[in-house]
Design an enzyme around this catalytic site. Structure first.
Site, mmCIF file in Angstrom:
data_model
loop_
_atom_site.group_PDB
_atom_site.id
_atom_site.type_symbol
_atom_site.label_atom_id
_atom_site.label_comp_id
_atom_site.label_asym_id
_atom_site.label_seq_id
_atom_site.Cartn_x
_atom_site.Cartn_y
_atom_site.Cartn_z
ATOM 1 N N ARG A 124 0.829 -1.213 0.000
ATOM 2 C CA ARG A 124 0.000 0.000 0.000
ATOM 3 C C ARG A 124 0.859 1.257 0.000
ATOM 4 O O ARG A 124 0.347 2.360 -0.008
ATOM 5 C CB ARG A 124 -0.874 0.026 1.256
ATOM 6 C CG ARG A 124 -1.884 -1.068 1.298
ATOM 7 C CD ARG A 124 -3.110 -0.607 2.092
ATOM 8 N NE ARG A 124 -4.114 -1.635 2.065
ATOM 9 C CZ ARG A 124 -4.475 -2.331 3.146
ATOM 10 N NH1 ARG A 124 -3.934 -2.098 4.307
ATOM 11 N NH2 ARG A 124 -5.391 -3.254 3.036
ATOM 12 N N GLU A 131 -1.407 -8.914 -5.469
ATOM 13 C CA GLU A 131 -2.713 -9.560 -5.619
ATOM 14 C C GLU A 131 -2.573 -11.022 -6.053
ATOM 15 O O GLU A 131 -3.307 -11.888 -5.595
ATOM 16 C CB GLU A 131 -3.597 -8.799 -6.616
ATOM 17 C CG GLU A 131 -4.091 -7.453 -6.110
ATOM 18 C CD GLU A 131 -4.968 -7.568 -4.862
ATOM 19 O OE1 GLU A 131 -5.523 -8.634 -4.605
ATOM 20 O OE2 GLU A 131 -5.071 -6.562 -4.135
ATOM 21 N N GLN A 191 -3.840 -17.201 -2.949
ATOM 22 C CA GLN A 191 -3.999 -18.439 -2.164
ATOM 23 C C GLN A 191 -3.073 -18.465 -0.957
ATOM 24 O O GLN A 191 -2.719 -19.523 -0.468
ATOM 25 C CB GLN A 191 -3.738 -19.658 -3.052
ATOM 26 C CG GLN A 191 -4.972 -20.098 -3.792
ATOM 27 C CD GLN A 191 -4.709 -20.367 -5.245
ATOM 28 O OE1 GLN A 191 -3.804 -19.797 -5.847
ATOM 29 N NE2 GLN A 191 -5.490 -21.234 -5.831
ATOM 30 N N GLY A 244 3.789 -21.761 -2.807
ATOM 31 C CA GLY A 244 3.045 -22.856 -3.433
ATOM 32 C C GLY A 244 2.308 -22.401 -4.694
ATOM 33 O O GLY A 244 2.502 -21.285 -5.172
ATOM 34 N N TYR A 245 1.480 -23.284 -5.225
ATOM 35 C CA TYR A 245 0.669 -22.972 -6.416
ATOM 36 C C TYR A 245 1.521 -22.266 -7.478
ATOM 37 O O TYR A 245 1.312 -21.105 -7.836
ATOM 38 C CB TYR A 245 -0.547 -22.106 -6.055
ATOM 39 C CG TYR A 245 -1.394 -22.720 -4.972
ATOM 40 C CD1 TYR A 245 -2.235 -23.777 -5.261
ATOM 41 C CD2 TYR A 245 -1.324 -22.252 -3.668
ATOM 42 C CE1 TYR A 245 -3.007 -24.361 -4.270
ATOM 43 C CE2 TYR A 245 -2.085 -22.827 -2.664
ATOM 44 C CZ TYR A 245 -2.924 -23.881 -2.976
ATOM 45 O OH TYR A 245 -3.677 -24.443 -1.988
ATOM 46 N N TYR A 293 -11.477 -10.417 -10.671
ATOM 47 C CA TYR A 293 -11.109 -9.864 -9.362
ATOM 48 C C TYR A 293 -9.784 -9.088 -9.441
ATOM 49 O O TYR A 293 -9.695 -7.930 -9.023
ATOM 50 C CB TYR A 293 -10.991 -10.988 -8.296
ATOM 51 C CG TYR A 293 -10.220 -10.487 -7.111
ATOM 52 C CD1 TYR A 293 -10.832 -9.636 -6.199
ATOM 53 C CD2 TYR A 293 -8.866 -10.771 -6.963
ATOM 54 C CE1 TYR A 293 -10.115 -9.079 -5.151
ATOM 55 C CE2 TYR A 293 -8.144 -10.230 -5.923
ATOM 56 C CZ TYR A 293 -8.773 -9.392 -5.015
ATOM 57 O OH TYR A 293 -8.054 -8.822 -4.003
ATOM 58 N N ASP A 321 -14.112 -10.498 -3.842
ATOM 59 C CA ASP A 321 -13.413 -11.710 -3.387
ATOM 60 C C ASP A 321 -14.220 -12.319 -2.241
ATOM 61 O O ASP A 321 -15.318 -11.850 -1.925
ATOM 62 C CB ASP A 321 -11.964 -11.381 -2.990
ATOM 63 C CG ASP A 321 -11.886 -10.552 -1.718
ATOM 64 O OD1 ASP A 321 -12.940 -10.075 -1.236
ATOM 65 O OD2 ASP A 321 -10.769 -10.387 -1.185
ATOM 66 N N CYS A 338 -18.898 -7.761 15.426
ATOM 67 C CA CYS A 338 -19.815 -6.695 15.007
ATOM 68 C C CYS A 338 -19.640 -5.424 15.827
ATOM 69 O O CYS A 338 -19.848 -4.327 15.311
ATOM 70 C CB CYS A 338 -21.257 -7.184 15.098
ATOM 71 S SG CYS A 338 -21.566 -8.566 13.985
HETATM 72 S S1 SF4 Z 1 -22.321 -5.714 11.599
HETATM 73 FE FE1 SF4 Z 1 -21.284 -7.650 11.836
HETATM 74 S S2 SF4 Z 1 -22.139 -9.000 10.269
HETATM 75 FE FE2 SF4 Z 1 -22.698 -6.877 9.743
HETATM 76 S S3 SF4 Z 1 -21.138 -6.223 8.319
HETATM 77 FE FE3 SF4 Z 1 -20.485 -5.588 10.354
HETATM 78 S S4 SF4 Z 1 -19.208 -7.278 11.158
HETATM 79 FE FE4 SF4 Z 1 -20.344 -8.024 9.361
#
Ligand code: SF4
Length: 375
Positions: free
Chosen positions: A34, A46, A51, A90-91, A129, A147, A207
């Site tokens: 980056r 990339e 993999q 690999g690959y 991609y 991806d 989350c």
């Molecule tokens: S709230 Fe949770 S499930 Fe929803 S996009 Fe964010 S991390 Fe993913």
């Protein structure tokens, strides 16, 4: 949020993009690819990441680019040398394609990664991609990436419950990704989505750290751990890969030919596929593996190549008459061979498999204990 087939409202798009990009600016990892927006360096990164995990790829990436800093140096290098610098990833078909692609950049695109999407797709190993990633990050072109990480984020954000293996689901996700893409910041947006999927919206999502939580449909429905639905198809192929240390005059035999299943572009120990598998027999290995002389080592170790779950094993044979072997090999078209010192095996057979075989070989074979009792 509205139905996934309806357009996303402009207000919501603004909020989501703003939250995503400001999270990315604060949380992005300081990764070497980056540092600048050089298309060649991004392309190499990339391909390596296709993999391989970031942590495993980074040291190899740095060394690779020190040795091959531009398309011309990669084009001019021998294939053997490129494979040596690829060792650990690999690959190997990816390295072969990179080298071919570097040739194309030099010969057709003035030594630069092309700016046009269709031209980018003409480079070996570059699919939709990779083309989208390089064009958006290096040149700011408006192409959304899709991806595995991005698919997971989008599926949860917009509560896509369809089978992820269906083309129609892929199409739906591709359309959503393109609609969501931030105008004028396509590269940052794509990187932000991939980063969110790699760091926060992981299989068991975190989350509470997510910038999109207030708008996430899966979270609202309590389904964030169920989406995307898990794959039901098991397409693993189990294989035994039996290698041969065929030694003569303190050297071992290595082969290279494109007509075999694995290691088409590098030298490796001779090997044959065993077990139930869908592939044709390889006549060269069949001739070298003389059943009556095999002394299969009792230890095994595991490995995987694409969708193959592999058990590695080996035999070790002393060959007094080297010319007999060479006669067999000289009769075959396209087969290259060489005799090398065993201590150079890791260098000469640049795959993590060579290291595993050496370890296996060094394992002490425990003698079974004799039963104690009446004679
Ligand atoms: S709230 Fe949770 S499930 Fe929803 S996009 Fe964010 S991390 Fe993913």
């Amino acid at each position: 949020m509205e139905s996934k087939n309806a357009p996303i409202s402009p207000e919501l798009l603004l909020k989501l993009r703003k939250a995503l990009l400001s999270w990315f600016q604060k949380n992005k990892r300081d990764l070497p690819f980056r540092i600048n927006k050089n298309a060649y360096r991004i392309w190499v990164s990339e391909i390596m990441l296709q993999q391989t995990r970031v942590a495993a790829m980074l040291p190899i990436y740095e060394t690779f680019l020190e040795r091959f800093p531009d398309p011309n140096s990669l084009k001019e290098a021998s294939e053997d040398e490129v494979m040596k610098y690829w060792k650990g990833l690999g690959y190997y078909s990816r390295a072969r394609n990179l080298k071919k692609g570097a040739g194309l950049l030099v010969e057709k695109f003035s030594g630069e990664f092309p700016k046009n999407y269709d031209d980018a797709l003409s480079i070996p190993g570059v699919g939709s991609y990779t083309a989208s990633a390089v064009l958006s990050i290096a040149y700011g072109k408006h192409h959304a990436v899709l991806d595995g990480n991005v698919k997971r984020v989008l599926s949860r954000l917009f509560l896509i419950e369809e089978d992820p293996l269906l083309n129609s689901t892929n199409q739906l996700l591709g359309n959503l990704a393109q609609e969501f893409l931030t105008p004028d910041s396509a590269g940052d947006h794509n990187e932000a989505m991939m980063e969110l999927g790699a760091l926060v919206c992981v299989p068991i999502p975190i989350c509470e750290s997510c910038p999109l939580i207030d708008h996430c449909e899966a979270k609202a429905a309590g389904k964030e751990r169920e989406i995307p639905v898990s794959k039901s198809v098991d397409n693993w192929i189990d294989l035994d890969l039996h290698f041969l240390f065929l030694r003569s005059k303190n050297q071992i035999l290595l082969l290279k030919y494109s007509g075999r299943r694995f290691f088409k572009t590098i030298y490796s120990l001779p090997f044959r596929l065993e077990g139930k598998h869908p592939y044709e027999k390889d006549s060269i290995s069949e001739e070298l593996f003389e059943e009556s002389r095999l002394n299969t080592h009792p230890h095994r170790t595991k490995h995987s190549i694409t969708n193959h779950r592999i058990q590695l094993k080996f035999s070790d044979i002393l060959e007094e008459d080297r010319t007999r072997i060479e006669k067999i090999l000289n009769k075959k078209q396209d087969v290259l061979f060489k005799w090398v010192r065993e201590e150079d095996l890791k260098e000469e057979f640049p795959s993590s498999i060579s290291g595993k075989l050496i370890k296996l070989k060094n394992k002490t074979i425990k003698q079974p204990e004799l039963p104690v009792g009446k004679l």
